[in-house]
Design a protein around this motif. Structure first.
Motif, PDB file in Angstrom:
ATOM      1  N   UNK A   1      21.564   0.355  -8.489  1.00 51.80           N
ATOM      2  CA  UNK A   1      21.400   1.241  -7.340  1.00 51.80           C
ATOM      3  C   UNK A   1      20.015   1.869  -7.392  1.00 51.80           C
ATOM      4  N   UNK A   2      19.430   2.057  -6.224  1.00 50.26           N
ATOM      5  CA  UNK A   2      18.134   2.733  -6.107  1.00 50.26           C
ATOM      6  C   UNK A   2      18.293   3.862  -5.099  1.00 50.26           C
ATOM      7  N   UNK A   3      17.951   5.066  -5.496  1.00 50.19           N
ATOM      8  CA  UNK A   3      17.993   6.214  -4.593  1.00 50.19           C
ATOM      9  C   UNK A   3      16.693   6.986  -4.790  1.00 50.19           C
ATOM     10  N   UNK A   4      15.743   6.783  -3.899  1.00 52.48           N
ATOM     11  CA  UNK A   4      14.412   7.360  -4.073  1.00 52.48           C
ATOM     12  C   UNK A   4      13.628   7.206  -2.780  1.00 52.48           C
ATOM     13  N   UNK A   5      12.502   7.886  -2.711  1.00 51.25           N
ATOM     14  CA  UNK A   5      11.559   7.674  -1.621  1.00 51.25           C
ATOM     15  C   UNK A   5      10.849   6.339  -1.818  1.00 51.25           C
ATOM     16  N   UNK A   6      10.357   5.755  -0.734  1.00 54.34           N
ATOM     17  CA  UNK A   6       9.651   4.477  -0.821  1.00 54.34           C
ATOM     18  C   UNK A   6       8.410   4.601  -1.707  1.00 54.34           C
ATOM     19  N   UNK A   7       8.195   3.597  -2.550  1.00 55.71           N
ATOM     20  CA  UNK A   7       7.047   3.600  -3.456  1.00 55.71           C
ATOM     21  C   UNK A   7       6.787   2.180  -3.931  1.00 55.71           C
ATOM     22  N   UNK A   8       5.626   1.982  -4.563  1.00 53.38           N
ATOM     23  CA  UNK A   8       5.324   0.687  -5.179  1.00 53.38           C
ATOM     24  C   UNK A   8       6.411   0.314  -6.169  1.00 53.38           C
ATOM     25  N   UNK A   9       6.842   1.297  -6.963  1.00 52.57           N
ATOM     26  CA  UNK A   9       7.852   1.040  -7.983  1.00 52.57           C
ATOM     27  C   UNK A   9       9.194   0.653  -7.361  1.00 52.57           C
ATOM     28  N   UNK A  10       9.537   1.304  -6.260  1.00 53.39           N
ATOM     29  CA  UNK A  10      10.779   0.992  -5.562  1.00 53.39           C
ATOM     30  C   UNK A  10      10.763  -0.476  -5.124  1.00 53.39           C
ATOM     31  N   UNK A  11       9.682  -0.879  -4.452  1.00 53.30           N
ATOM     32  CA  UNK A  11       9.581  -2.241  -3.927  1.00 53.30           C
ATOM     33  C   UNK A  11       9.619  -3.267  -5.062  1.00 53.30           C
ATOM     34  N   UNK A  12       8.903  -3.001  -6.146  1.00 52.27           N
ATOM     35  CA  UNK A  12       8.892  -3.923  -7.286  1.00 52.27           C
ATOM     36  C   UNK A  12      10.260  -4.009  -7.940  1.00 52.27           C
ATOM     37  N   UNK A  13      10.979  -2.887  -8.014  1.00 54.49           N
ATOM     38  CA  UNK A  13      12.314  -2.883  -8.600  1.00 54.49           C
ATOM     39  C   UNK A  13      13.275  -3.694  -7.742  1.00 54.49           C
ATOM     40  N   UNK A  14      13.180  -3.540  -6.439  1.00 54.50           N
ATOM     41  CA  UNK A  14      14.028  -4.297  -5.524  1.00 54.50           C
ATOM     42  C   UNK A  14      13.828  -5.800  -5.741  1.00 54.50           C
ATOM     43  N   UNK A  15      12.573  -6.237  -5.733  1.00 57.59           N
ATOM     44  CA  UNK A  15      12.284  -7.664  -5.884  1.00 57.59           C
ATOM     45  C   UNK A  15      12.578  -8.152  -7.298  1.00 57.59           C
TER      46      UNK A  15
ATOM     47  N   UNK B   1       0.862  -1.186   0.000  1.00 52.01           N
ATOM     48  CA  UNK B   1       0.000   0.000   0.000  1.00 52.01           C
ATOM     49  C   UNK B   1       0.895   1.233   0.000  1.00 52.01           C
ATOM     50  N   UNK B   2       0.655   2.111  -0.956  1.00 52.08           N
ATOM     51  CA  UNK B   2       1.439   3.342  -1.105  1.00 52.08           C
ATOM     52  C   UNK B   2       0.454   4.487  -1.266  1.00 52.08           C
ATOM     53  N   UNK B   3       0.093   5.141  -0.149  1.00 46.14           N
ATOM     54  CA  UNK B   3      -0.925   6.191  -0.205  1.00 46.14           C
ATOM     55  C   UNK B   3      -2.262   5.609  -0.614  1.00 46.14           C
ATOM     56  N   UNK B   4      -2.823   6.125  -1.692  1.00 42.72           N
ATOM     57  CA  UNK B   4      -4.105   5.626  -2.188  1.00 42.72           C
ATOM     58  C   UNK B   4      -3.923   4.494  -3.196  1.00 42.72           C
ATOM     59  N   UNK B   5      -2.693   4.160  -3.515  1.00 41.36           N
ATOM     60  CA  UNK B   5      -2.415   3.071  -4.459  1.00 41.36           C
ATOM     61  C   UNK B   5      -2.122   1.783  -3.704  1.00 41.36           C
ATOM     62  N   UNK B   6      -2.458   0.680  -4.321  1.00 38.92           N
ATOM     63  CA  UNK B   6      -2.127  -0.599  -3.715  1.00 38.92           C
ATOM     64  C   UNK B   6      -1.984  -1.667  -4.800  1.00 38.92           C
ATOM     65  N   UNK B   7      -1.203  -2.687  -4.476  1.00 37.54           N
ATOM     66  CA  UNK B   7      -1.016  -3.811  -5.390  1.00 37.54           C
ATOM     67  C   UNK B   7      -1.387  -5.103  -4.677  1.00 37.54           C
ATOM     68  N   UNK B   8      -2.190  -5.918  -5.354  1.00 35.67           N
ATOM     69  CA  UNK B   8      -2.469  -7.258  -4.855  1.00 35.67           C
ATOM     70  C   UNK B   8      -1.302  -8.162  -5.235  1.00 35.67           C
ATOM     71  N   UNK B   9      -1.190  -9.292  -4.571  1.00 37.85           N
ATOM     72  CA  UNK B   9      -0.020 -10.147  -4.789  1.00 37.85           C
ATOM     73  C   UNK B   9       0.131 -10.588  -6.240  1.00 37.85           C
ATOM     74  N   UNK B  10      -0.959 -10.877  -6.918  1.00 37.21           N
ATOM     75  CA  UNK B  10      -0.854 -11.283  -8.325  1.00 37.21           C
ATOM     76  C   UNK B  10      -0.299 -10.147  -9.172  1.00 37.21           C
ATOM     77  N   UNK B  11      -0.775  -8.924  -8.918  1.00 37.96           N
ATOM     78  CA  UNK B  11      -0.292  -7.755  -9.647  1.00 37.96           C
ATOM     79  C   UNK B  11       1.162  -7.457  -9.296  1.00 37.96           C
ATOM     80  N   UNK B  12       1.485  -7.603  -8.031  1.00 35.62           N
ATOM     81  CA  UNK B  12       2.843  -7.357  -7.558  1.00 35.62           C
ATOM     82  C   UNK B  12       3.828  -8.328  -8.207  1.00 35.62           C
ATOM     83  N   UNK B  13       3.480  -9.598  -8.207  1.00 42.56           N
ATOM     84  CA  UNK B  13       4.355 -10.604  -8.803  1.00 42.56           C
ATOM     85  C   UNK B  13       4.545 -10.352 -10.296  1.00 42.56           C
ATOM     86  N   UNK B  14       3.486  -9.941 -10.978  1.00 39.07           N
ATOM     87  CA  UNK B  14       3.588  -9.652 -12.415  1.00 39.07           C
ATOM     88  C   UNK B  14       4.510  -8.450 -12.659  1.00 39.07           C
ATOM     89  N   UNK B  15       4.437  -7.437 -11.787  1.00 40.51           N
ATOM     90  CA  UNK B  15       5.301  -6.263 -11.939  1.00 40.51           C
ATOM     91  C   UNK B  15       6.774  -6.629 -11.668  1.00 40.51           C
TER      92      UNK B  15
END
Length: 512
Positions: free
Chosen positions: A59-73, A25-39
């Motif tokens: 390297x990642x240098x940014x504020x926490x976000x859905x995109x940050x988490x997906x990029x890490x994984x 959950x990132x503010x008003x945005x959220x990803x379900x596990x199926x969507x997260x895994x696909x990203x």
């Protein structure tokens, strides 16, 4: 422990078994596990498309976000190490860390890019803007198409999971290398901490910090939900905790202090909390006591190094009589104390803390000499991590921290531990917080000086605080001076930067 399994595989397993469960959950945005895994798949496929090879790094240098988490994984799924960097770094340190990590791609956002405009980054490094801003190619355009999958890859447990750069409180940051095996040893132990599918973890510390990853990894491993907070503020934390029925949170002491000081704290429903955690900086006993009294759920303090070795845990809710300690060594972790000659000291005596376990860093990236200095080998050939901290075990096996070895003051031949003086001075009714450092003295070699932050609205007199403290400490511990400051300089995860206090005082006195 179960057989080795990667973090991204555990996420995939949850996506297949519970596709509609909320992952992030990132503010008003959220990803379900199926969507997260696909990203995650799309990120991994894009890295492979761009020629980023297994064992390479990004390297990642940014504020926490859905995109940050997906990029890490996504990087982990492609066998690529992640070097998360702090936007608060100096431009010089930032450029040095990107170069040191040999990053093939730099992921940023406008917030970080603005802070790093002066950094001399190799123009050949591909840049991707996680927020779609001007710092690079837009993330939405860079990721692979929705129907593309990465080439499956068998991850070697000894491949690098992440490179965590030290906060730089003692000089240029060092890249601490953690393997997939080390991280698996951590996120594979979920049940005692409650990191199961019902866990809702609020992350209010940045993702470049090992402090955050200690909660980030097991939450995803257990199929729980991450709630991201880009920038911490005490009321905002409580708003999110109540709204999302948060069960877990890792906070550093200064965050706990700010939360507990809110007049409206008692108005929030925090009954969903299962576990609260703290690490990274000294955690005052009176603050722990206040949290236990007013905040539902357990409270666990961790003591250890990002470098690994041995760690201690204090289950404060089970040991309210041990709040001045950092607890006992965790299962399968060994903690000992050594003297200057490298001999183990007896129970009750003071010594430098060393630790060993299955959770130990591979080393500092590209710094074999620094790595060698951090590891210590006993006479039986066992390798330990030196913490640089001074401590003492009590009769029940609970560890009390005295101070950082480098912060210890030697005055007139006596060893003085600043934390002892800080514990007294902080009890003054007009003091919010205080730090004690050693300053040069012609008479004594070094002498203790305090930097104090007054409580809001208080009329704190430096001379009064000095006299009040000196009446309660030993003769050798007496403060030579007190300086009032608006705030204490801290690292991004709450550690007081005593070096800055010392340097500022020397500069004001006109000394080098």
């Amino acid at each position: 422990m179960p057989d080795f399994i990667t973090l991204d595989t555990l996420v995939r397993n949850t996506a297949q078994a519970h596709p509609d469960r909320i992952a992030v959950i990132d503010g008003e945005r959220q990803l379900r596990y199926a969507e997260f895994d696909a990203l995650i798949d799309r990120v991994a496929a894009a890295l492979q498309r761009d020629g980023v090879q297994p064992t390479d790094a990004i390297s990642i240098c940014a504020l926490s976000s859905l995109e940050y988490v997906a990029t890490f994984l996504g990087a982990l799924r492609a066998g690529v190490a992640v070097a998360p960097l702090a936007p608060s770094s100096t431009a010089q340190d930032f450029a040095a860390m990107v170069k040191d990590a040999s990053a093939k791609v730099l992921f940023t956002d406008d917030f970080a890019a603005d802070a790093m405009k002066a950094a001399a980054i190799d123009p050949g490094i591909r840049r991707v803007a996680l927020d779609g801003g001007a710092s690079g190619a837009a993330f939405a355009d860079w990721i692979a198409a929705a129907d593309q999958k990465p080439t499956p890859l068998a991850i070697d447990p000894e491949w690098v999971f992440n490179i965590i750069y030290s906060s730089g409180t003692t000089g240029t940051p060092k890249g601490i290398v953690h393997t997939h095996y080390l991280r698996w040893r951590q996120y594979g132990q979920l049940d005692p901490l409650g990191y199961g599918p019902d866990a809702v973890t609020l992350l209010s510390t940045p993702l470049y910090s090992n402090t955050t990853l200690v909660c980030f990894n097991p939450t995803l491993a257990g199929g729980g939900t991450l709630v991201l907070m880009k920038k911490f503020d005490a009321k905002g934390f409580l708003d999110l905790a109540q709204k999302h029925r948060v069960t877990h949170a890792m906070l550093v002491p200064v965050q706990y202090r700010r939360i507990m000081a809110l007049p409206e704290f008692g108005d929030y429903d925090l009954s969903s909390f299962v576990g609260k955690f703290c690490t990274s900086a000294p955690f005052a006993a009176e603050l722990k006591r206040d949290i236990l009294a007013r905040w539902p759920g357990g409270l666990t303090e961790y003591y250890g190094m990002t470098e690994g070795g041995g760690s201690c845990a204090l289950l404060a809710h089970e040991h309210p009589d041990k709040l001045a300690t950092v607890g006992q060594p965790m299962p399968d972790h060994e903690i000992r104390l050594i003297d200057e000659a490298g001999n183990f000291v007896a129970q009750g005596e003071i010594g430098e803390i060393v630790g060993r376990s299955a959770v130990m860093m591979q080393g500092y990236l590209n710094q074999p000499q620094k790595t060698a200095e951090t590891f210590w080998t006993d006479k039986d050939g066992n390798r330990w991590v030196r913490t640089g901290d001074i401590g003492r075990f009590d009769e029940d096996g609970f560890l009390t921290l005295m101070d950082r070895k480098k912060d210890m003051i030697i005055s007139g031949g006596f060893n003085i531990y600043p934390s002892d003086i800080e514990a007294i001075a902080s009890q003054h009714p007009d003091v919010l917080e205080v730090a004690v450092v050693g300053m040069p003295s012609e008479d004594w070699g070094e002498t203790p000086v305090a930097f104090a932050v007054p409580r809001p609205g208080a009329a704190l007199d430096p001379a009064d605080l000095r006299a009040w403290t000196n009446a309660k400490v030993g003769k050798t511990q007496r403060l030579s001076d007190v300086t009032l400051v608006e705030t204490l300089p801290r690292s991004a995860i709450g550690k007081v930067l005593k070096r800055e206090l010392r340097d500022q005082r020397l500069a004001a006195a006109g000394r080098d």
